[in-house]
Scaffold this active site. Structure first.
Site, mmCIF file in Angstrom:
data_model
loop_
_atom_site.group_PDB
_atom_site.id
_atom_site.type_symbol
_atom_site.label_atom_id
_atom_site.label_comp_id
_atom_site.label_asym_id
_atom_site.label_seq_id
_atom_site.Cartn_x
_atom_site.Cartn_y
_atom_site.Cartn_z
ATOM 1 C CG ASP A 17 -1.726 1.196 1.442
ATOM 2 O OD1 ASP A 17 -2.568 1.198 2.355
ATOM 3 O OD2 ASP A 17 -1.543 2.166 0.674
ATOM 4 C CG ASP A 41 -6.668 10.725 -6.792
ATOM 5 O OD1 ASP A 41 -7.365 11.253 -7.680
ATOM 6 O OD2 ASP A 41 -6.017 11.375 -5.958
HETATM 7 N N1 APR Z 1 -1.238 1.516 -3.075
HETATM 8 C C1 APR Z 1 -0.652 1.184 -4.256
HETATM 9 N N2 APR Z 1 -1.347 0.958 -5.387
HETATM 10 C C2 APR Z 1 -2.702 1.064 -5.322
HETATM 11 C C3 APR Z 1 -3.390 1.423 -4.135
HETATM 12 C C4 APR Z 1 -2.595 1.654 -2.978
HETATM 13 N N3 APR Z 1 -3.148 1.996 -1.800
HETATM 14 N N4 APR Z 1 -4.734 1.453 -4.411
HETATM 15 C C5 APR Z 1 -4.878 1.111 -5.705
HETATM 16 N N5 APR Z 1 -3.660 0.871 -6.266
HETATM 17 C C6 APR Z 1 -3.323 0.456 -7.614
HETATM 18 C C7 APR Z 1 -4.409 -0.175 -8.449
HETATM 19 O O1 APR Z 1 -4.629 -1.531 -8.044
HETATM 20 C C8 APR Z 1 -3.767 -0.073 -9.822
HETATM 21 O O2 APR Z 1 -2.838 -1.131 -9.999
HETATM 22 O O3 APR Z 1 -2.957 1.599 -8.372
HETATM 23 C C9 APR Z 1 -2.998 1.249 -9.750
HETATM 24 C C10 APR Z 1 -3.630 2.405 -10.508
HETATM 25 O O4 APR Z 1 -5.049 2.281 -10.445
HETATM 26 P P1 APR Z 1 -5.998 3.567 -10.181
HETATM 27 O O5 APR Z 1 -5.837 4.020 -8.794
HETATM 28 O O6 APR Z 1 -7.368 3.191 -10.649
HETATM 29 O O7 APR Z 1 -5.390 4.708 -11.131
HETATM 30 P P2 APR Z 1 -5.485 4.922 -12.704
HETATM 31 O O8 APR Z 1 -5.730 3.655 -13.437
HETATM 32 O O9 APR Z 1 -4.286 5.732 -13.058
HETATM 33 O O10 APR Z 1 -6.804 5.800 -12.856
HETATM 34 C C11 APR Z 1 -6.782 7.109 -12.338
HETATM 35 O O11 APR Z 1 -8.774 6.742 -11.122
HETATM 36 O O12 APR Z 1 -9.000 6.895 -8.868
HETATM 37 C C12 APR Z 1 -9.187 7.572 -10.034
HETATM 38 O O13 APR Z 1 -8.927 9.876 -9.442
HETATM 39 C C13 APR Z 1 -8.334 8.799 -10.137
HETATM 40 O O14 APR Z 1 -9.446 9.599 -12.074
HETATM 41 C C14 APR Z 1 -8.267 8.978 -11.617
HETATM 42 C C15 APR Z 1 -8.197 7.555 -12.136
#
Ligand code: APR
Length: 199
Positions: A17, A41
């Protein structure tokens, strides 16, 4: 954890995480609106506290049209996070960007690493930008990310440690495959020189 030596720099891949990381900065897979969202995010905003949203609102007012352009990055403090800084990256929406997606994704890493160097930061952690909600195929994203990271580490003094923090074993395996193709086998535990540490 998989560790790779690139010159005198270190690349690490781990499952975890990113909000718990103690690197000087953590990168956020944000969106152009910079006001939080789901996925990593949302996790970063929850862990950093309400001050992060206030800082992002103030930052928005300095950006053209109040938006962070896709493929760009910007930095705020980390507030309640262990990391002192958060680097917000606007990754590409894969289905929308098509052939431009690789260059835009590379831009996120390039800009984030440039911000680290300009700010004198020696360590940064990245999530797998773009491969969740934004739908970037993980294997392709992993190659783009690691090629850009390796390119920066070979050419610049800072950061000296980049850690990919991947949220599930499947994503970790994809980045490990991409790292092995690009850099060869990871350092074995025995051959491990003492880690430079998180800071
Ligand atoms: N720590 C590390 N990685 C994480 C965590 C965490 N706590 N939570 C989620 N992830 C991973 C997901 O499993 C994925 O592999 O981060 C990676 C990116 O996924 P997303 O968070 O969905 O990001 P992204 O695909 O770039 O999409 C961005 O999603 O949440 C919204 O506001 C954000 O609009 C933006 C979009």
């Amino acid at each position: 954890m998989n560790r790779y030596q690139i010159g005198d720099k270190r690349l690490e891949l781990t499952e975890g995480d990113i909000t718990l990381e103690d690197t000087e900065a953590i990168a956020n897979a944000a969106n152009s609106g910079l006001l939080g969202g789901g996925g990593v995010d949302g996790a970063i905003h929850r862990a950093a506290g309400a001050e992060l949203l206030a800082a992002c609102r103030a930052l928005k007012r300095t950006l053209p049209g109040g938006q962070l352009a896709t493929g760009r990055a910007t930095m705020t403090a980390g507030f309640r996070l262990r990391a002192r800084h958060v680097i917000h990256c606007a990754g590409p929406i894969y289905s929308r960007e098509g052939a431009r997606a690789p260059a835009l994704l590379a831009g996120c890493y390039r800009e984030a690493l440039r911000l680290c160097e300009e700010s004198g930061l020696s360590s940064v952690a990245f999530p797998s930008i773009g491969t969740g909600v934004y739908g970037y195929p993980v294997d392709e994203a992993a190659s783009v990310a690691l090629e850009e990271i390796a390119r920066h580490l070979r050419a610049h003094r800072l950061p000296s440690l980049v850690r990919m923090v991947l949220f599930d074993s499947g994503t970790l395996a994809a980045y490990a495959r991409a790292a092995e193709a690009l850099l060869g086998a990871p350092l074995s535990a025995e051959a491990e020189p003492p880690s430079p540490g998180p800071g």
